[in-house]
Design an enzyme around this catalytic site. Structure first.
Site, PDB file in Angstrom:
ATOM      1  N   ASP A 184     -31.090  23.547  81.113  1.00 46.09           N
ATOM      2  CA  ASP A 184     -30.975  23.422  79.674  1.00 46.09           C
ATOM      3  C   ASP A 184     -31.006  21.943  79.272  1.00 46.09           C
ATOM      4  O   ASP A 184     -30.324  21.113  79.879  1.00 46.09           O
ATOM      5  CB  ASP A 184     -29.658  24.061  79.222  1.00 46.09           C
ATOM      6  CG  ASP A 184     -29.496  24.064  77.726  1.00 46.09           C
ATOM      7  OD1 ASP A 184     -30.282  24.754  77.050  1.00 46.09           O
ATOM      8  OD2 ASP A 184     -28.585  23.380  77.222  1.00 46.09           O
ATOM      9  N   GLU A 225     -36.065  22.316  80.032  1.00 45.30           N
ATOM     10  CA  GLU A 225     -36.507  21.806  78.742  1.00 45.30           C
ATOM     11  C   GLU A 225     -36.670  20.294  78.854  1.00 45.30           C
ATOM     12  O   GLU A 225     -35.682  19.582  79.056  1.00 45.30           O
ATOM     13  CB  GLU A 225     -35.486  22.144  77.657  1.00 45.30           C
ATOM     14  CG  GLU A 225     -35.366  23.634  77.392  1.00 45.30           C
ATOM     15  CD  GLU A 225     -34.267  23.949  76.391  1.00 45.30           C
ATOM     16  OE1 GLU A 225     -34.556  24.584  75.369  1.00 45.30           O
ATOM     17  OE2 GLU A 225     -33.102  23.562  76.638  1.00 45.30           O
TER      18      GLU A 225
END
Length: 666
Positions: free
Chosen positions: A349, A378
Site C-alpha cells: 500500500d 502503488e
C-alpha cells in the site's frame, strides 16, 4: 489506497498535529544501535519462555503477565534486563502456555503504557495483549506438505483482488463460514440456482493469484462485538504479524486465527491458486499510544520541518522505512508471512512512501526464500513524503526496482476516465484522446518504438523496464467498481450497453502485456450503488450479490474466456521488453477511438500465429486492413471461444461491430 479514501479514516486522525517524540532522548536516531541478532520477542518452551524487546531509549522495561487476553489485572510483573544493541530480555522458568503478556517501557521517568510489542505473532481479542502459544499446535493437518502452486514467470500471473467479507457474506452464497478465512476452504458451494461460489468460483474463473485485502490485525473492527455487523477494508494496522481476529471463528483463542489462516492458504494452494497479502507498512492506525511510539518514541515515523508527524499517507503519520530497524522490521515481517504462512506475494500500500533501498532489500531477501514470490504496489503516495524524491519507490523509479511491479493508473484512466472525476469517461465510452494511453498499457508500459504522441492523444511517460512491472487494471477496491463507473459516466446506460463496454475494458486488461489485475465481483458486474470509498460501508453496499452470476452469466463467461485465452497463449504474456518491441505491432486504424495491434509470428512457440486484436470503442463499425491470409476468429460480437473458435475469414480486412473487440489469428 489513495487520498480520497485516506482522509476519511477518522481512527487515525488523533495523531495529526502531534509533535515528534524525539524529545524523549538526546541521542539522534541515526546513532541508535542496530540489533542484528534473531528478532523474536517471545520464545516458548514448556520449561521456560524468553521475552525480548528492542527499546534502545528505555530506562527500564518490564513484562506483565495476564491470565486472559482482555480484562483483569496482571498477575505478575517481570523486570527485563538490558542486553546488546538496545535489546532488553527476561526469562520466566515455568510453563506459560495459554497466558498473555504486554511490555511497558519507561523513558524519562515516564512509563509509556502497555503494548503487545513490535513483533507480536499471537494476540488475544482485539490485539491488545500478546499470547504465549506453542507454534506446533497452530499447523493444520497436511501443512508441512503444503506447496506453492507452480509459477514459471511473473508475466503468467492473473491477479484477483478480494475482501474476505465481500466475497462470502451474501446469504445465497451457500458458504457456511461467511465472512471468515474458512470461507475460502469450502468446496462445492453454490447458489440455489447452482452457480458456483467461493473457491470453486475462483477455479472456474481461472485466476492464478488471489490478493487479499488487509488480513493482518487491524484496529477498526471490535472483535468482542462480532454479533453486530461491522465492516472495514483494514488499512489501519495494529499488529502487523498476526491474522485479523474478526475473520476467525473465535478471536479470543490466539491459535484459532493462525490455524484458520493457514487452512485458507492451504486450500487455495490445493486449488492451484497462489495467495497475495495486501500489506500496509507506510502508516499505523494511531501514532501516539501505538505500539511503535510507546516502545521507541519518534524512531519509526518521519516528521516534517516543523517537527510534526509527517503525513504522506493521509492517515496522520508516515513510517520511516529508511531507518535501519524500521527497514529490518519490514523485511522480517514480510519474510515471516512467506515462511510461516506460505504467502506467495505482497501488494504494498502506498509503496511510494517507502525508500528504494528498503524495497530492493525485501525483494533480495524474498528471492532467497523463493524467487517466484511476487512483489508489487502503488507507486505513489497520498502526499509528499519527508524523504528526497530520488530515494522513493515511486513509479517513475521502476527501473531501479527490478522484479517489483506497480499499478498502471495510466491504463486505468485511459480506459474508464480520470481519477477524481467519476462523470468523465475515456476510451471505452468513445471519448477521444485516450487511445495512446490504452496502447501504452497494452504494450506493458515499456518504451515501445511505435508509441509517440500526436495531436489526438499523448503517450504517457514510459516507466516500466519490463512488462512484469506493470499491473494492468480498470478498477480495484479503491474507487468505483467497473459497473458503477460506467453508470456514472453514461447515465441511463442500458444493460446491453453496460455489457458491451465492460467487455471492451476487460479485453484490454487481459490482452495487455502487463500483469492483469481484476477486482472481485466485476466479473459479474457487481454493484456498490455508486459508493466509491466504501471502506466502512455496510454489507448492503460491499457484499457481492451472487445472484448476479446468473443474471450476468454472459459477461462472466466472457471474462473467463479471456483468462483462459491468455493462459493458453504466451503471445499475450511475452514477459520481455525486447520481445514485445519486436513482435507487438500497432496497426493503422481509419478513425479515432479504435486500437488495433498484431503479435507477429508465434512468440514462445504459441500455437496461434499472427494474432490480431482490435478494440472498437466507436458507435459505428470499423474496417481494419490486415495482412492477407486466412484467419480463425476467437472473439467477435461480444462472444469468445479460443478453443473451437467462432468461424474463419479470408482476406485482408476485418470488420468490427460497434463497441466490441475482435481477436483473430492464423
Amino acid at each position: 489506497m489513495n487520498l480520497k479514501q485516506l482522509v476519511v479514516m477518522s481512527a487515525v486522525a488523533v495523531a495529526t498535529g502531534c509533535t515528534s517524540s524525539q524529545q524523549h532522548t538526546s541521542t539522534p536516531f541515526d546513532e541508535y544501535p542496530v540489533y542484528e541478532g534473531e528478532w523474536v520477542e517471545m520464545a516458548y518452551t514448556p520449561a521456560s519462555t524468553r521475552f525480548s524487546l528492542w527499546a534502545p531509549s528505555a530506562q527500564e522495561v518490564r513484562v506483565l503477565l495476564y491470565e486472559k487476553g482482555q480484562g483483569g489485572s496482571a498477575y505478575r510483573m517481570v523486570k527485563m534486563e538490558p542486553a546488546s544493541d538496545g535489546m532488553w530480555q527476561a526469562r520466566v522458568d515455568e510453563d506459560l502456555k495459554g497466558k498473555f503478556y504486554t511490555f511497558n517501557v519507561k523513558i524519562d521517568d515516564v512509563w509509556q503504557g502497555d503494548t503487545p510489542g513490535l513483533m507480536a505473532k499471537a494476540v488475544g481479542v482485539n490485539g491488545d495483549r500478546a499470547a504465549v502459544i506453542d507454534w506446533k499446535e497452530t499447523n493444520p493437518e497436511g501443512w508441512n506438505e503444503d506447496k506453492r502452486p507452480p509459477l514459471k514467470r511473473f508475466s503468467d500471473m492473473v491477479i484477483y483482488e478480494l475482501h474476505h467479507r465481500d466475497f462470502s457474506i451474501d446469504t445465497i452464497s451457500g458458504i457456511r463460514n461467511r465472512g471468515k478465512f474458512l470461507a475460502l476452504t469450502e468446496e462445492g458451494t453454490h447458489t440455489y440456482l447452482g452457480e458456483k461460489t467461493g473457491i470453486d468460483h475462483l477455479k472456474e474463473l481461472g485466476v492464478t493469484h488471489v490478493q487479499l485485502l488487509p488480513s493482518f490485525d487491524f484496529s477498526s473492527v471490535d472483535e468482542t462485538r462480532l454479533d453486530k455487523p461491522q465492516y472495514n477494508w483494514g488499512y489501519d494496522p495494529k499488529n502487523y504479524n498476526v491474522p485479523e481476529g474478526s475473520y476467525a471463528t473465535d478471536p479470543y483463542r490466539p491459535e484459532v486465527r493462525i490455524r484458520e489462516f493457514k487452512q485458507m492458504v492451504m486450500a487455495l494452494h490445493r486449488a492451484g491458486i497462489r495467495v497475495v497479502m495486501d500489506v500496509v507498512y507506510n502508516h499505523t492506525a494511531i501514532t501516539k499510544g501505538g505500539n511503535f511510539e510507546r516502545t521507541v518514541p519518534g524512531y519509526f515515523y518521519r516528521t516534517d520541518e516543523e517537527g510534526k508527524w509527517a503525513n504522506a499517507s493521509g492517515c496522520g503519520n508516515e513510517t520511516a522505512s529508511e531507518r535501519p530497524m524500521m527497514r529490518r522490521f519490514m523485511i522480517e515481517s514480510v519474510c515471516y508471512w512467506a515462511r510461516e504462512y506460505h504467502i506467495d506475494g505482497f501488494r504494498f500500500d502506498l509503496m511510494g512512501i517507502h525508500d528504494i533501498e528498503t524495497m530492493n532489500a525485501i525483494r533480495k531477501t524474498l528471492d532467497k526464500i523463493d524467487p517466484t514470490i511476487c512483489m508489487y504496489g502503488e507507486g505513489w503516495a497520498a502526499g509528499k513524503p519527508q524523504l528526497p524524491d530520488s530515494l522513493l519507490a515511486m513509479k517513475k523509479h521502476a527501473a531501479q526496482l527490478p522484479h517489483i511491479g506497480m499499478f498502471c493508473d495510466e491504463m486505468r484512466d485511459s480506459l474508464r476516465g480520470p481519477w477524481g472525476n467519476d462523470a468523465k469517461g475515456a476510451f471505452v465510452i468513445g471519448r477521444m484522446g485516450y487511445a495512446a494511453g490504452v496502447k501504452f498499457g497494452l504494450a506493458g508500459g515499456i518504451a515501445h518504438p511505435q508509441l509517440v504522441s500526436d495531436k489526438e492523444s499523448t503517450v504517457p511517460a514510459f516507466w516500466a523496464a519490463q512488462p512484469e512491472q506493470m499491473i494492468s487494471y480498470v478498477s480495484c477496491h479503491d474507487d468505483l467498481c467497473l459497473a458503477d463507473r460506467l453508470k456514472a459516466t453514461l447515465p441511463g446506460l442500458s444493460a446491453l450497453e453496460m455489457n458491451a463496454l465492460a467487455k471492451l475494458a476487460a479485453t484490454a486488461v487481459f490482452t495487455s502485456q502487463g500483469i492483469p489485475f481484476w477486482y472481485a465481483g466485476d466479473e459479474i458486474l457487481r454493484d456498490k450503488q455508486g459508493v466509491a470509498n466504501s471502506y466502512k460501508s455496510p454489507d448492503a453496499i460491499n457484499a457481492i450479490n451472487w445472484g448476479r452470476k446468473t443474471s450476468q452469466r454472459d459477461f462472466f463467461d466472457y471474462v473467463r474466456g479471456l483468462i483462459a485465452m491468455r493462459k493458453a497463449h504466451p503471445s499475450f504474456r511475452m514477459g520481455d521488453a525486447d520481445l514485445i518491441a519486436k513482435h507487438l505491432e500497432f496497426l493503422p486504424v481509419p478513425a479515432s477511438n479504435v486500437v488495433a495491434f498484431r503479435i507477429k509470428g508465434s512468440p514462445a512457440g504459441d500455437s496461434w500465429l499472427n494474432t490480431i486484436v482490435v478494440l472498437n470503442a466507436r458507435t459505428e463499425p470499423v474496417q481494419i486492413d490486415v495482412p492477407e491470409g486466412r484467419y480463425w476468429i476467437a472473439c467477435r460480437d461480444g462472444r469468445i471461444d479460443n478453443v473451437l473458435g467462432l468461424g474463419t475469414l479470408t482476406g485482408n480486412k476485418l470488420v468490427v461491430v460497434p463497441r466490441t473487440a475482435m481477436i483473430v489469428h492464423q
